[in-house]
Design a protein around this motif. Structure first.
Motif, PDB file in Angstrom:
ATOM      1  N   ILE A 191      48.304  47.209  36.448  1.00  0.00           N
ATOM      2  CA  ILE A 191      47.086  46.905  36.982  1.00  0.00           C
ATOM      3  C   ILE A 191      47.252  45.348  36.839  1.00  0.00           C
ATOM      4  O   ILE A 191      46.814  44.752  35.687  1.00  0.00           O
ATOM      5  CB  ILE A 191      45.688  47.596  36.291  1.00  0.00           C
ATOM      6  N   ALA A 192      47.483  44.492  37.970  1.00  0.00           N
ATOM      7  CA  ALA A 192      47.632  43.374  37.875  1.00  0.00           C
ATOM      8  C   ALA A 192      46.555  42.452  38.400  1.00  0.00           C
ATOM      9  O   ALA A 192      46.214  42.796  39.755  1.00  0.00           O
ATOM     10  CB  ALA A 192      49.138  42.897  38.717  1.00  0.00           C
ATOM     11  N   THR A 193      46.173  41.222  37.892  1.00  0.00           N
ATOM     12  CA  THR A 193      45.038  40.562  38.431  1.00  0.00           C
ATOM     13  C   THR A 193      45.439  39.272  38.372  1.00  0.00           C
ATOM     14  O   THR A 193      46.201  38.631  37.574  1.00  0.00           O
ATOM     15  CB  THR A 193      43.836  40.960  37.728  1.00  0.00           C
ATOM     16  N   ASP A 194      44.907  38.434  39.191  1.00  0.00           N
ATOM     17  CA  ASP A 194      45.032  36.894  39.648  1.00  0.00           C
ATOM     18  C   ASP A 194      43.823  36.303  40.250  1.00  0.00           C
ATOM     19  O   ASP A 194      43.551  36.953  40.988  1.00  0.00           O
ATOM     20  CB  ASP A 194      46.599  36.475  40.030  1.00  0.00           C
ATOM     21  N   VAL A 195      43.712  35.077  40.254  1.00  0.00           N
ATOM     22  CA  VAL A 195      42.659  34.542  41.169  1.00  0.00           C
ATOM     23  C   VAL A 195      43.209  33.975  42.488  1.00  0.00           C
ATOM     24  O   VAL A 195      42.365  34.121  43.461  1.00  0.00           O
ATOM     25  CB  VAL A 195      42.184  33.218  40.219  1.00  0.00           C
ATOM     26  N   VAL A 196      44.435  33.940  42.666  1.00  0.00           N
ATOM     27  CA  VAL A 196      44.934  33.815  43.986  1.00  0.00           C
ATOM     28  C   VAL A 196      45.766  35.130  44.750  1.00  0.00           C
ATOM     29  O   VAL A 196      46.681  35.781  44.133  1.00  0.00           O
ATOM     30  CB  VAL A 196      46.393  32.857  43.726  1.00  0.00           C
ATOM     31  N   ALA A 197      45.029  35.392  45.778  1.00  0.00           N
ATOM     32  CA  ALA A 197      45.429  36.558  46.601  1.00  0.00           C
ATOM     33  C   ALA A 197      47.015  36.567  46.757  1.00  0.00           C
ATOM     34  O   ALA A 197      47.651  37.480  46.840  1.00  0.00           O
ATOM     35  CB  ALA A 197      44.481  36.850  47.532  1.00  0.00           C
ATOM     36  N   THR A 213      35.191  41.011  38.226  1.00  0.00           N
ATOM     37  CA  THR A 213      36.557  41.307  38.126  1.00  0.00           C
ATOM     38  C   THR A 213      37.097  42.061  37.005  1.00  0.00           C
ATOM     39  O   THR A 213      37.701  43.230  37.084  1.00  0.00           O
ATOM     40  CB  THR A 213      37.396  40.074  37.896  1.00  0.00           C
ATOM     41  N   ILE A 214      36.413  42.229  35.695  1.00  0.00           N
ATOM     42  CA  ILE A 214      36.708  43.124  34.679  1.00  0.00           C
ATOM     43  C   ILE A 214      35.997  44.466  35.167  1.00  0.00           C
ATOM     44  O   ILE A 214      36.936  45.425  34.960  1.00  0.00           O
ATOM     45  CB  ILE A 214      35.842  42.580  33.381  1.00  0.00           C
ATOM     46  N   ALA A 215      35.126  44.803  35.897  1.00  0.00           N
ATOM     47  CA  ALA A 215      34.533  45.832  36.105  1.00  0.00           C
ATOM     48  C   ALA A 215      35.607  46.344  37.357  1.00  0.00           C
ATOM     49  O   ALA A 215      36.091  47.688  37.089  1.00  0.00           O
ATOM     50  CB  ALA A 215      33.204  46.005  36.880  1.00  0.00           C
ATOM     51  N   ALA A 216      36.281  45.713  38.227  1.00  0.00           N
ATOM     52  CA  ALA A 216      37.109  46.095  39.209  1.00  0.00           C
ATOM     53  C   ALA A 216      38.405  46.445  38.331  1.00  0.00           C
ATOM     54  O   ALA A 216      39.103  47.554  38.839  1.00  0.00           O
ATOM     55  CB  ALA A 216      37.560  45.001  40.217  1.00  0.00           C
ATOM     56  N   LEU A 217      38.939  45.863  37.528  1.00  0.00           N
ATOM     57  CA  LEU A 217      39.932  46.024  36.795  1.00  0.00           C
ATOM     58  C   LEU A 217      39.825  47.627  36.170  1.00  0.00           C
ATOM     59  O   LEU A 217      40.802  48.232  36.098  1.00  0.00           O
ATOM     60  CB  LEU A 217      40.268  45.273  35.756  1.00  0.00           C
ATOM     61  N   ILE A 218      38.821  47.764  35.343  1.00  0.00           N
ATOM     62  CA  ILE A 218      38.612  49.239  34.676  1.00  0.00           C
ATOM     63  C   ILE A 218      38.559  50.221  35.794  1.00  0.00           C
ATOM     64  O   ILE A 218      39.016  51.340  35.414  1.00  0.00           O
ATOM     65  CB  ILE A 218      37.313  48.845  34.071  1.00  0.00           C
ATOM     66  N   GLU A 219      38.011  49.969  36.976  1.00  0.00           N
ATOM     67  CA  GLU A 219      37.889  50.936  37.962  1.00  0.00           C
ATOM     68  C   GLU A 219      39.324  51.318  38.525  1.00  0.00           C
ATOM     69  O   GLU A 219      39.549  52.519  38.600  1.00  0.00           O
ATOM     70  CB  GLU A 219      36.913  50.433  39.102  1.00  0.00           C
ATOM     71  N   ALA A 220      40.032  50.341  38.516  1.00  0.00           N
ATOM     72  CA  ALA A 220      41.617  50.421  39.140  1.00  0.00           C
ATOM     73  C   ALA A 220      42.322  51.194  38.185  1.00  0.00           C
ATOM     74  O   ALA A 220      43.190  52.008  38.651  1.00  0.00           O
ATOM     75  CB  ALA A 220      42.077  49.158  39.476  1.00  0.00           C
ATOM     76  N   ALA A 221      42.120  50.802  36.757  1.00  0.00           N
ATOM     77  CA  ALA A 221      42.796  51.546  35.614  1.00  0.00           C
ATOM     78  C   ALA A 221      42.375  53.144  35.533  1.00  0.00           C
ATOM     79  O   ALA A 221      43.569  54.054  35.353  1.00  0.00           O
ATOM     80  CB  ALA A 221      42.520  50.969  34.513  1.00  0.00           C
ATOM     81  N   GLU A 243      49.316  48.279  40.873  1.00  0.00           N
ATOM     82  CA  GLU A 243      48.259  47.922  41.629  1.00  0.00           C
ATOM     83  C   GLU A 243      47.717  46.525  41.474  1.00  0.00           C
ATOM     84  O   GLU A 243      47.640  46.220  40.272  1.00  0.00           O
ATOM     85  CB  GLU A 243      47.060  49.134  41.393  1.00  0.00           C
ATOM     86  N   THR A 244      46.907  45.956  42.457  1.00  0.00           N
ATOM     87  CA  THR A 244      46.494  44.555  42.218  1.00  0.00           C
ATOM     88  C   THR A 244      44.919  44.480  42.491  1.00  0.00           C
ATOM     89  O   THR A 244      44.461  45.039  42.972  1.00  0.00           O
ATOM     90  CB  THR A 244      47.143  43.447  43.139  1.00  0.00           C
ATOM     91  N   VAL A 245      44.237  43.604  41.698  1.00  0.00           N
ATOM     92  CA  VAL A 245      42.708  43.011  41.705  1.00  0.00           C
ATOM     93  C   VAL A 245      42.783  41.703  41.771  1.00  0.00           C
ATOM     94  O   VAL A 245      43.021  40.752  40.833  1.00  0.00           O
ATOM     95  CB  VAL A 245      42.096  43.618  40.594  1.00  0.00           C
ATOM     96  N   VAL A 246      42.104  41.240  42.847  1.00  0.00           N
ATOM     97  CA  VAL A 246      41.989  39.521  42.949  1.00  0.00           C
ATOM     98  C   VAL A 246      40.701  39.210  42.452  1.00  0.00           C
ATOM     99  O   VAL A 246      39.665  39.818  42.597  1.00  0.00           O
ATOM    100  CB  VAL A 246      42.124  39.224  44.353  1.00  0.00           C
ATOM    101  N   GLY A 247      40.789  38.432  41.446  1.00  0.00           N
ATOM    102  CA  GLY A 247      39.537  37.783  41.038  1.00  0.00           C
ATOM    103  C   GLY A 247      39.685  37.177  39.690  1.00  0.00           C
ATOM    104  O   GLY A 247      40.663  36.620  38.935  1.00  0.00           O
ATOM    105  N   ASP A 248      38.644  36.274  39.355  1.00  0.00           N
ATOM    106  CA  ASP A 248      38.573  35.466  38.271  1.00  0.00           C
ATOM    107  C   ASP A 248      38.440  36.303  37.012  1.00  0.00           C
ATOM    108  O   ASP A 248      37.402  36.825  36.835  1.00  0.00           O
ATOM    109  CB  ASP A 248      37.364  34.419  38.216  1.00  0.00           C
ATOM    110  N   VAL A 249      39.196  36.128  35.960  1.00  0.00           N
ATOM    111  CA  VAL A 249      39.326  37.148  34.745  1.00  0.00           C
ATOM    112  C   VAL A 249      38.001  36.934  33.877  1.00  0.00           C
ATOM    113  O   VAL A 249      37.613  37.624  33.047  1.00  0.00           O
ATOM    114  CB  VAL A 249      40.762  37.056  33.980  1.00  0.00           C
ATOM    115  N   SER A 250      37.268  35.616  34.113  1.00  0.00           N
ATOM    116  CA  SER A 250      36.197  35.489  33.202  1.00  0.00           C
ATOM    117  C   SER A 250      34.953  36.059  34.041  1.00  0.00           C
ATOM    118  O   SER A 250      33.820  36.211  33.480  1.00  0.00           O
ATOM    119  CB  SER A 250      35.955  33.969  32.990  1.00  0.00           C
ATOM    120  N   ALA A 251      34.999  36.530  35.343  1.00  0.00           N
ATOM    121  CA  ALA A 251      33.817  37.305  35.936  1.00  0.00           C
ATOM    122  C   ALA A 251      33.782  38.720  35.535  1.00  0.00           C
ATOM    123  O   ALA A 251      34.609  39.547  35.755  1.00  0.00           O
ATOM    124  CB  ALA A 251      34.144  37.041  37.378  1.00  0.00           C
ATOM    125  N   PRO A 252      32.305  39.013  35.216  1.00  0.00           N
ATOM    126  CA  PRO A 252      32.474  40.455  34.807  1.00  0.00           C
ATOM    127  C   PRO A 252      32.588  41.418  35.877  1.00  0.00           C
ATOM    128  O   PRO A 252      33.261  42.521  35.817  1.00  0.00           O
ATOM    129  CB  PRO A 252      30.766  40.507  34.624  1.00  0.00           C
TER     130      PRO A 252
END
Length: 252
Positions: free
Chosen positions: A39-45, A72-80, A61-70
């Motif tokens: 589950i990969a995340t980055d701020v740059v799509a 984004t964290i919620a989206a990562l957990i949902e994706a996982a 699977e990818t999630v675009v967002g700022d890792v400091s933003a709640p």
């Protein structure tokens, strides 16, 4: 890649932040090639699009967002989903080498948010899943700046000292519940993180030291090797460690 490591992450789900470039990208790539679901995340799509294309056919699977933003964290957990085996907190930013006398509130708040608060929030989010499953591995990216005061500005240095302490706290409190938390401390690495000298005083104070003591620049894949080792069962007896991967800088 050796035969002994080819499937280290089979049937495992690993979240990787800062996965669009540098150390994060190299880490996500290695995990995917070793059989893991990333589950990969980055701020740059666009960076994540390129990663997904490069690793086409693998479990990414990818999630675009700022890792400091709640959010984004919620989206990562949902994706996982309901199971997270590992977390690599790689995303980070620099601080223009601003010394304590010159650091502004915006720089301080942003650096601490990305480098410390984001990893804390994401760790806090995955811990219940890991504890329920009976185990999990967390790897944070600290820095040579976690070991000394002369490698960066005050905000970055403070954030990396703090992430080292946070790592040890997670290992202490949750080790008995099967959680391993470790950190790597890179030196100079070839990434796209910008590190301009935003202070003439800092340039005069830090610049001469960096020219003398910094070993050759490492490649992201060298850091990914250390991170994936700490995420894998190969390091099953390692918990609460801060592992320098800095070409020997820490012994100078």
């Amino acid at each position: 890649m050796t035969a002994s490591t080819v499937a280290r992450f089979a049937d495992k789900t690993i979240i990787v932040t800062g996965a669009g470039s540098g150390i994060g990208r190299a880490t996500a790539t290695r995990i995917a090639h070793e059989g893991g679901r990333v589950i990969a995340t980055d701020v740059v799509a666009e960076r994540l699009d390129a990663l997904r294309e490069e690793l086409s056919g693998l479990a990414v699977e990818t999630v675009v967002g700022d890792v400091s933003a709640p959010d984004t964290i919620a989206a990562l957990i949902e994706a996982a989903g309901d199971h997270v085996d590992g977390l690599a907190n790689v995303a980070g930013i620099m601080d223009a080498f601003l010394p304590p006398s010159e650091v502004d509130d915006a720089t301080w708040d942003r650096v601490l948010s990305v480098n410390l608060t984001g990893p804390m929030r994401l760790t806090r989010a995955v811990l219940p899943l890991m504890i329920a499953a009976g185990g999990g591995a967390i790897v944070n990216v600290a820095s040579e700046a976690a070991l000394r005061g002369s490698a960066a500005g005050v905000a970055y240095t403070s954030s990396k000292h703090a992430i080292a302490g946070f790592t040890k706290s997670v290992a202490f409190f949750h080790g008995p519940q099967g959680i391993r938390a470790n950190a790597v401390a890179p030196g100079a690495v070839a990434t796209n993180i910008e590190a301009p000298m935003g202070s003439a005083y800092a340039a005069g104070r830090v610049g001469p030291l960096l020219q003398v003591v910094v070993p050759p620049v490492a490649q992201p894949e060298q850091l990914a090797a250390a991170i994936t080792w700490l995420l894998s069962d190969d390091s099953a007896n390692v918990n609460g460690a801060l592992l320098p991967s800095d070409g020997g800088w820490s012994v100078i």
